[in-house]
Write a protein that holds these residues in place. Structure first.
Motif, PDB file in Angstrom:
ATOM      1  N   LEU A  49       0.823  -1.195   0.000  1.00  0.00           N
ATOM      2  CA  LEU A  49       0.000   0.000   0.000  1.00  0.00           C
ATOM      3  C   LEU A  49       0.868   1.260   0.000  1.00  0.00           C
ATOM      4  O   LEU A  49       0.594   2.216  -0.730  1.00  0.00           O
ATOM      5  CB  LEU A  49      -0.950   0.006   1.203  1.00  0.00           C
ATOM      6  N   GLU A  50       1.924   1.260   0.764  1.00  0.00           N
ATOM      7  CA  GLU A  50       2.840   2.405   0.798  1.00  0.00           C
ATOM      8  C   GLU A  50       3.505   2.607  -0.558  1.00  0.00           C
ATOM      9  O   GLU A  50       3.633   3.737  -1.033  1.00  0.00           O
ATOM     10  CB  GLU A  50       3.895   2.203   1.891  1.00  0.00           C
ATOM     11  N   GLN A  51       3.924   1.507  -1.195  1.00  0.00           N
ATOM     12  CA  GLN A  51       4.530   1.599  -2.522  1.00  0.00           C
ATOM     13  C   GLN A  51       3.539   2.144  -3.547  1.00  0.00           C
ATOM     14  O   GLN A  51       3.882   2.974  -4.390  1.00  0.00           O
ATOM     15  CB  GLN A  51       5.043   0.232  -2.970  1.00  0.00           C
ATOM     16  N   LEU A  52       2.301   1.673  -3.467  1.00  0.00           N
ATOM     17  CA  LEU A  52       1.268   2.158  -4.393  1.00  0.00           C
ATOM     18  C   LEU A  52       0.980   3.636  -4.169  1.00  0.00           C
ATOM     19  O   LEU A  52       0.816   4.395  -5.133  1.00  0.00           O
ATOM     20  CB  LEU A  52      -0.007   1.332  -4.237  1.00  0.00           C
ATOM     21  N   ASN A  53       0.925   4.053  -2.907  1.00  0.00           N
ATOM     22  CA  ASN A  53       0.699   5.470  -2.615  1.00  0.00           C
ATOM     23  C   ASN A  53       1.824   6.327  -3.181  1.00  0.00           C
ATOM     24  O   ASN A  53       1.580   7.396  -3.752  1.00  0.00           O
ATOM     25  CB  ASN A  53       0.572   5.699  -1.108  1.00  0.00           C
ATOM     26  N   LEU A  54       3.054   5.869  -3.047  1.00  0.00           N
ATOM     27  CA  LEU A  54       4.199   6.608  -3.576  1.00  0.00           C
ATOM     28  C   LEU A  54       4.147   6.671  -5.100  1.00  0.00           C
ATOM     29  O   LEU A  54       4.425   7.714  -5.695  1.00  0.00           O
ATOM     30  CB  LEU A  54       5.499   5.946  -3.107  1.00  0.00           C
ATOM     31  N   THR A  55       3.763   5.579  -5.724  1.00  0.00           N
ATOM     32  CA  THR A  55       3.641   5.549  -7.179  1.00  0.00           C
ATOM     33  C   THR A  55       2.569   6.525  -7.650  1.00  0.00           C
ATOM     34  O   THR A  55       2.782   7.286  -8.605  1.00  0.00           O
ATOM     35  CB  THR A  55       3.309   4.125  -7.670  1.00  0.00           C
ATOM     36  N   VAL A  56       1.432   6.528  -7.002  1.00  0.00           N
ATOM     37  CA  VAL A  56       0.346   7.440  -7.370  1.00  0.00           C
ATOM     38  C   VAL A  56       0.782   8.887  -7.174  1.00  0.00           C
ATOM     39  O   VAL A  56       0.521   9.757  -8.007  1.00  0.00           O
ATOM     40  CB  VAL A  56      -0.934   7.130  -6.559  1.00  0.00           C
ATOM     41  N   PHE A  57       1.494   9.168  -6.091  1.00  0.00           N
ATOM     42  CA  PHE A  57       1.987  10.513  -5.825  1.00  0.00           C
ATOM     43  C   PHE A  57       2.934  10.976  -6.931  1.00  0.00           C
ATOM     44  O   PHE A  57       2.810  12.087  -7.444  1.00  0.00           O
ATOM     45  CB  PHE A  57       2.687  10.547  -4.461  1.00  0.00           C
ATOM     46  N   ARG A  58       3.871  10.106  -7.319  1.00  0.00           N
ATOM     47  CA  ARG A  58       4.817  10.454  -8.392  1.00  0.00           C
ATOM     48  C   ARG A  58       4.099  10.667  -9.719  1.00  0.00           C
ATOM     49  O   ARG A  58       4.425  11.587 -10.468  1.00  0.00           O
ATOM     50  CB  ARG A  58       5.867   9.360  -8.551  1.00  0.00           C
ATOM     51  N   GLN A  59       3.133   9.816 -10.014  1.00  0.00           N
ATOM     52  CA  GLN A  59       2.385   9.961 -11.258  1.00  0.00           C
ATOM     53  C   GLN A  59       1.608  11.270 -11.271  1.00  0.00           C
ATOM     54  O   GLN A  59       1.528  11.938 -12.306  1.00  0.00           O
ATOM     55  CB  GLN A  59       1.445   8.778 -11.459  1.00  0.00           C
ATOM     56  N   GLN A  60       1.034  11.645 -10.143  1.00  0.00           N
ATOM     57  CA  GLN A  60       0.296  12.903 -10.076  1.00  0.00           C
ATOM     58  C   GLN A  60       1.234  14.086 -10.301  1.00  0.00           C
ATOM     59  O   GLN A  60       0.881  15.041 -10.993  1.00  0.00           O
ATOM     60  CB  GLN A  60      -0.420  13.042  -8.724  1.00  0.00           C
ATOM     61  N   GLN A  61       2.450  14.014  -9.761  1.00  0.00           N
ATOM     62  CA  GLN A  61       3.428  15.069  -9.994  1.00  0.00           C
ATOM     63  C   GLN A  61       3.784  15.153 -11.478  1.00  0.00           C
ATOM     64  O   GLN A  61       3.892  16.246 -12.037  1.00  0.00           O
ATOM     65  CB  GLN A  61       4.693  14.827  -9.177  1.00  0.00           C
TER      66      GLN A  61
END
Length: 66
Positions: A19-31
């Motif tokens: 879940l933490e990895q997915l959250n980080l991935t989503v955050f980077r994609q949003q950036q």
């Protein structure tokens, strides 16, 4: 019973990590999306600024050898 609890704790730990990895991935994609949107806006503004203000007719587009 202890083995079952340990197994559940391990699964929970893996799920939390995922879940933490997915959250980080989503955050980077949003950036990246926001950066691309800024670039697109800048390109659109450059294109509009470079376009002539008056409209051109098709006669202006005819090559000089005609």
């Amino acid at each position: 019973m202890d083995a079952r609890i340990n197994e559940l704790e391990v699964k929970l730990s893996f799920a939390e990590d995922l879940l933490e990895q997915l959250n980080l991935t989503v955050f980077r994609q949003q950036q990246q999306i926001e950066g691309l949107q800024r670039e697109l806006r800048a390109l659109r503004e450059q294109m509009l600024a470079s376009m002539p203000a008056e409209s051109r007719s098709l006669r202006d587009e005819i090559p000089p050898h005609y």
